[in-house]
Design a protein around this motif. Structure first.
Motif, mmCIF file in Angstrom:
data_model
loop_
_atom_site.group_PDB
_atom_site.id
_atom_site.type_symbol
_atom_site.label_atom_id
_atom_site.label_comp_id
_atom_site.label_asym_id
_atom_site.label_seq_id
_atom_site.Cartn_x
_atom_site.Cartn_y
_atom_site.Cartn_z
ATOM 1 N N MET A 29 -8.848 5.443 10.173
ATOM 2 C CA MET A 29 -8.221 4.168 9.871
ATOM 3 C C MET A 29 -8.681 3.716 8.487
ATOM 4 S SD MET A 29 -6.395 3.479 12.574
ATOM 5 C CE MET A 29 -6.119 1.721 12.709
ATOM 6 N N GLN A 30 -8.131 2.609 8.043
ATOM 7 C CA GLN A 30 -8.440 2.097 6.713
ATOM 8 C C GLN A 30 -9.472 0.983 6.819
ATOM 9 O OE1 GLN A 30 -5.025 0.689 4.582
ATOM 10 N NE2 GLN A 30 -5.917 1.285 2.642
ATOM 11 N N ALA A 31 -10.571 1.121 6.076
ATOM 12 C CA ALA A 31 -11.574 0.064 6.055
ATOM 13 C C ALA A 31 -10.962 -1.177 5.425
ATOM 14 C CB ALA A 31 -12.804 0.516 5.272
ATOM 15 N N ARG A 32 -11.318 -2.337 5.952
ATOM 16 C CA ARG A 32 -10.715 -3.574 5.464
ATOM 17 C C ARG A 32 -11.688 -4.722 5.685
ATOM 18 N NH1 ARG A 32 -8.686 -6.520 9.919
ATOM 19 N NH2 ARG A 32 -8.647 -5.335 11.864
ATOM 20 N N LEU A 57 -10.660 -17.858 5.961
ATOM 21 C CA LEU A 57 -11.339 -16.590 5.722
ATOM 22 C C LEU A 57 -10.410 -15.411 6.001
ATOM 23 C CD1 LEU A 57 -14.935 -17.170 7.168
ATOM 24 C CD2 LEU A 57 -14.310 -16.767 4.780
ATOM 25 N N GLY A 58 -9.560 -15.558 7.013
ATOM 26 C CA GLY A 58 -8.622 -14.486 7.323
ATOM 27 C C GLY A 58 -7.643 -14.242 6.189
ATOM 28 N N GLU A 59 -7.166 -15.316 5.573
ATOM 29 C CA GLU A 59 -6.258 -15.167 4.432
ATOM 30 C C GLU A 59 -6.969 -14.480 3.264
ATOM 31 O OE1 GLU A 59 -4.834 -19.025 3.545
ATOM 32 O OE2 GLU A 59 -3.549 -19.179 5.336
ATOM 33 N N ILE A 60 -8.214 -14.866 3.012
ATOM 34 C CA ILE A 60 -8.983 -14.230 1.939
ATOM 35 C C ILE A 60 -9.187 -12.751 2.245
ATOM 36 C CG2 ILE A 60 -11.248 -14.153 0.813
ATOM 37 C CD1 ILE A 60 -11.395 -17.199 1.208
ATOM 38 N N ALA A 61 -9.503 -12.442 3.508
ATOM 39 C CA ALA A 61 -9.737 -11.048 3.900
ATOM 40 C C ALA A 61 -8.500 -10.197 3.665
ATOM 41 C CB ALA A 61 -10.168 -10.980 5.368
#
Length: 810
Positions: free
Chosen positions: A534-537, A593-597
């Motif tokens: 998977m892709q690290a995020r 924080l979710g939007e920034i992530a």
């Protein structure tokens, strides 16, 4: 009694445990063990699980397993194919989603879309339909301008941008035949109508100094110049910061022996290290990180610009910084001999390398020396004793010993380690490529890598245990179907993975990587593993990091060049100043924080794609001057239409077409990854060494063609025909592998066989095989020294990758 037990079962915790389990699935017994529920309460647990299935929070699987439900809608970036279909790369990583032409709607290439997922296919891929456009495509395309009299045609550099475009309106100054341009697409029209585009500006002629950098920056919409207003804002806040810091109480580390260890060309030093033996085999390690948060107030203009950029982007010999140079190269940089404010992670380790204590502090440091990886590597290996290292010898040896313990412990728990050399481009004074060398990692790279990993884990675990808001770096376990595909692919090479209900642990993949190390197919096996991950995020919610085999992980150590690190600095400081504050976050804070992530994850992938492309263009520009030369290479891919070969010394990869192979009939054996000729001994296998001649290089469209050294060619590919018959296929004489660039003649578009730089006409067998065998490599995780780039965009963070000798990725 059972009803009473059932009432005590925390259903939300059950969902969280299943989500964090391997493969996001678990059996009843596994769930009970993870939740600490005695098996005497199994009936109540099963009732709770059935209720969670009815509510849609979990789904039931065969063999009595329960899984976290897959999302039915995702957002991502659309890549459009000229035939009308496309692929959406999810913002949160994972497998690309196929979108058929009939479900495309009005979406255009490059736009962000919300896609409604359909059923999953047996190969692990999913299809879907576009529900709506979240962020329209910019409508900009980079291309090669072809002119004939008053007629002008723009050939897009990327095939996904569609067929050649007809230039509309007046052309800007310098828009001559053969220059690279940026254009704006006109309205979407019927398929039979030529699409028009307006040329916005001229980039320059291919091969000219600086053109590659401008081209890539334009293509990925990277801001090349820092806004003057943001620079002035940074100056004002820097002056205020020094006045505030002068009276602020901070821990004084200036008497500690502290050094920076970095690449030769680095200027933004955001970390320094110091060490002290404590007796009884114990060690105290201090990681000092530039206190960018003191210079960049939240919500300020410079903060908003840094958030928009999200990351620094590194080109060979140049950088597009996240912060203005006043901060990144001077006031925030931990320059040797200068007093600098830092946030510190001070850890104590026992003789086995176990962390036994950690604390955090605001402080001042004064770096004793600016060391390089090369100098420290030579000193630690005994290959030399650079003057800068001599007075620091005891400290460097102690650091190396501790790093060795940390590394052994990390690998023992199953952390993945892709330790392959990467290319470093050498530039002349004009910016032209004068050479390509392998950037080998040494003990100094690995030492700093381990220290940064330890600091990041310590911060993540502290914030998670305190239940305080944080921006985590997560990497979900691989999809079981992708693991099945990996097992099948490596079986032909003699490798195997355990098959336990589809779940694979980091230790399993780590063992596979180590098994392939040093063997001819090493790079291919590593690439297969990376593609299966998977892709690290970034995420506002805690989760495991599969690639590092870490329960919690974050990015803290590079606030000069990564915006998530700056966010974590602010959050950690808020926790330290008010440790007894109400735990957890309110919904608004988590949403923010979710939007920034999501934004930072998206910008990270864009930056990585730009870095890969500029590196490839520089390498191909160099290889173009070597046409006709003979090089040693190794086979990195085997397809029905030929062999993919990477040159060992130059790191360029190209195609040896089937027609260039020795005369004979060639059969493709996909299971064993080989081409078998009709004559005795004619076999080409994955990983084989192969000496090739450079036949043709096209840096503009990024295509390379090789031929086996001294081979007259004449090979024929054999493919299955109708009703099981076999038919030979060979390109007609005189038809180039690359096709021909369209030209304008008599007011009409005249096209040769195939698209420019893209091979045969669309829809043929060769094109379908290319699509299946050469899916784009996707990456790099984004970490740096602690988790450097991967060949796959957004794969697990690969420990220890320096950024092309310019800056490390963590």
């Amino acid at each position: 009694m059972q009803k009473k037990t059932a009432s005590k079962i925390d259903k939300e915790r059950l969902v969280a445990l299943v989500r964090e389990a391997k493969g996001q699935s678990a059996s009843v017994r596994e769930i009970a063990r993870l939740a600490g529920i005695p098996m005497t309460a199994e009936p109540a647990l099963r009732r709770s699980l059935r209720e969670l299935i009815r509510s849609g929070d979990l789904v039931g699987l065969p063999r009595g397993r329960y899984a976290f439900p897959r999302r039915t809608e995702v957002t991502g970036r659309l890549t459009l194919h000229p035939d009308g279909y496309g692929f959406v790369r999810p913002d949160e990583g994972g497998v690309d989603v196929f979108v058929p032409r009939r479900f495309m709607g009005d979406a255009r290439h490059g736009g962000r879309v919300l896609i409604r997922l359909g059923p999953e296919r047996t190969d692990g891929r999913r299809s879907g339909s576009i529900a709506r456009v979240v962020e329209p495509a910019g409508g900009r395309v980079t291309g090669l301008l072809r002119r004939s009299g008053e007629e002008a045609l723009i050939v897009p550099l990327e095939r996904s941008a569609g067929p050649p475009l007809r230039a509309a309106g007046s052309l800007p100054e310098g828009a001559r035949d053969g220059v690279l341009v940026v254009c704006s697409l006109g309205p979407r029209q019927a398929r039979s109508t030529a699409v028009e585009a307006v040329v916005l500006r001229v980039i320059g002629r291919p091969g000219e100094a600086g053109v590659d950098e401008v081209l890539v920056a334009e293509k990925y919409d990277l801001p090349r110049d820092y806004p003057e207003s943001a620079e002035r804002d940074a100056q004002r806040h820097a002056e205020a910061a020094f006045r505030r810091l002068a009276v602020e109480t901070r821990e004084d580390f200036r008497e500690w022996t502290t050094v920076t260890i970095d690449g030769e060309t680095a200027r933004d030093f955001d970390d320094a290290v110091s060490i002290k033996p404590l007796g009884a085999g114990k060690m105290r390690l201090a990681i000092h990180i530039a206190d960018v948060a003191s210079f960049v107030p939240e919500g300020s203009e410079v903060d908003q610009e840094a958030a928009r950029r999200a990351t620094s982007v590194y080109f060979p010999g140049a950088v597009i910084p996240m912060l203005p140079p006043l901060l990144s190269d001077d006031l925030c940089s931990l320059v040797a001999g200068k007093d600098r404010p830092v946030q510190c992670v001070i850890m104590e380790f026992d003789r086995a390398g176990r962390r036994i204590a950690v604390r955090f502090s605001d402080g001042w440091i004064r770096s004793r020396a600016r060391l390089t990886y090369t100098e420290v590597g030579q000193f630690l290996s005994g290959a030399g004793e650079p003057a800068a290292c001599r007075p620091l010898g005891d400290d460097l040896r102690a650091m190396a010993a501790l790093a060795g313990l940390l590394r052994r412990r990390r690998l023992a728990r199953g952390s993945l380690d892709f330790d392959l050399p990467e290319p470093e481009v050498l530039l002349d004074i004009d910016g032209a490529t004068r050479g390509v060398v392998a950037e080998e990692r040494n003990d100094a790279h690995r030492m700093i890598e381990e220290f940064m990993l330890a600091a990041n884990e310590a911060v993540a675990e502290t914030m998670d245990q305190a239940r305080r808001p944080c921006l985590y770096r997560i990497h979900e376990p691989p999809d079981p179907l992708k693991m099945g595909a990996l097992r099948e692919a490596i079986a032909g090479l003699g490798y195997e993975l355990p098959d336990i209900s589809g779940a694979v642990s980091p230790a399993d993949l780590s063992a596979l990587v180590e098994q392939a190390r040093g063997r001819p197919e090493e790079r291919f096996v590593h690439t297969l593993v990376l593609r299966s991950l998977m892709q690290a995020r970034y995420s506002e919610l805690p989760g495991e990091h599969f690639g590092l085999a870490a329960e919690r992980y974050t990015h803290f150590t590079s606030p000069i060049r990564r915006y998530p690190d700056l966010i974590v600095h602010r959050l950690l400081r808020a926790h330290r100043r008010k440790p007894a504050a109400q735990p957890d976050s309110d919904e608004n804070e988590l949403e923010s924080l979710g939007e920034i992530a999501r934004h930072c994850s998206r910008m990270e992938r864009e930056a990585e794609a730009a870095e890969r492309e500029i590196l490839e263009r520089k390498i191909l520009g160099f290889l173009q001057t070597r046409v006709g030369e003979r090089h040693q290479g190794f086979i990195t891919g085997v397809a029905p239409f030929g062999l993919f070969v990477q040159l060992a010394a130059v790191f360029a990869e190209g195609l040896v077409p089937i027609e260039a192979l020795p005369p004979g009939v060639w059969r493709h054996d996909p299971g064993a990854h080989r081409l078998i000729g009709s004559r005795p001994g004619q076999v080409f296998r994955l990983g084989d060494r192969l000496e090739v001649d450079v036949v043709r290089v096209d840096p503009v469209f990024r295509r390379v063609e090789f031929a086996p050294a001294g081979s007259p060619g004449g090979g024929i590919a054999v493919m299955a025909g109708r009703r099981g018959r076999e038919r030979g296929r060979v390109r007609p004489a005189g038809v180039a592998v690359f096709g021909e660039v369209p030209v304008v003649s008599g007011g009409r578009v005249r096209r040769g066989r195939g698209r420019p730089g893209k091979g045969p006409a669309k829809g043929g067998p060769r094109q379908r095989a290319v699509k299946q065998a050469r899916q784009p490599e996707r990456s790099r995780s984004g970490a740096g020294r602690e988790g450097g780039g991967s060949e796959r965009q957004g794969a697990a963070e690969r420990p220890g990758r320096a950024r092309r000798g310019k800056r490390k990725r963590r």
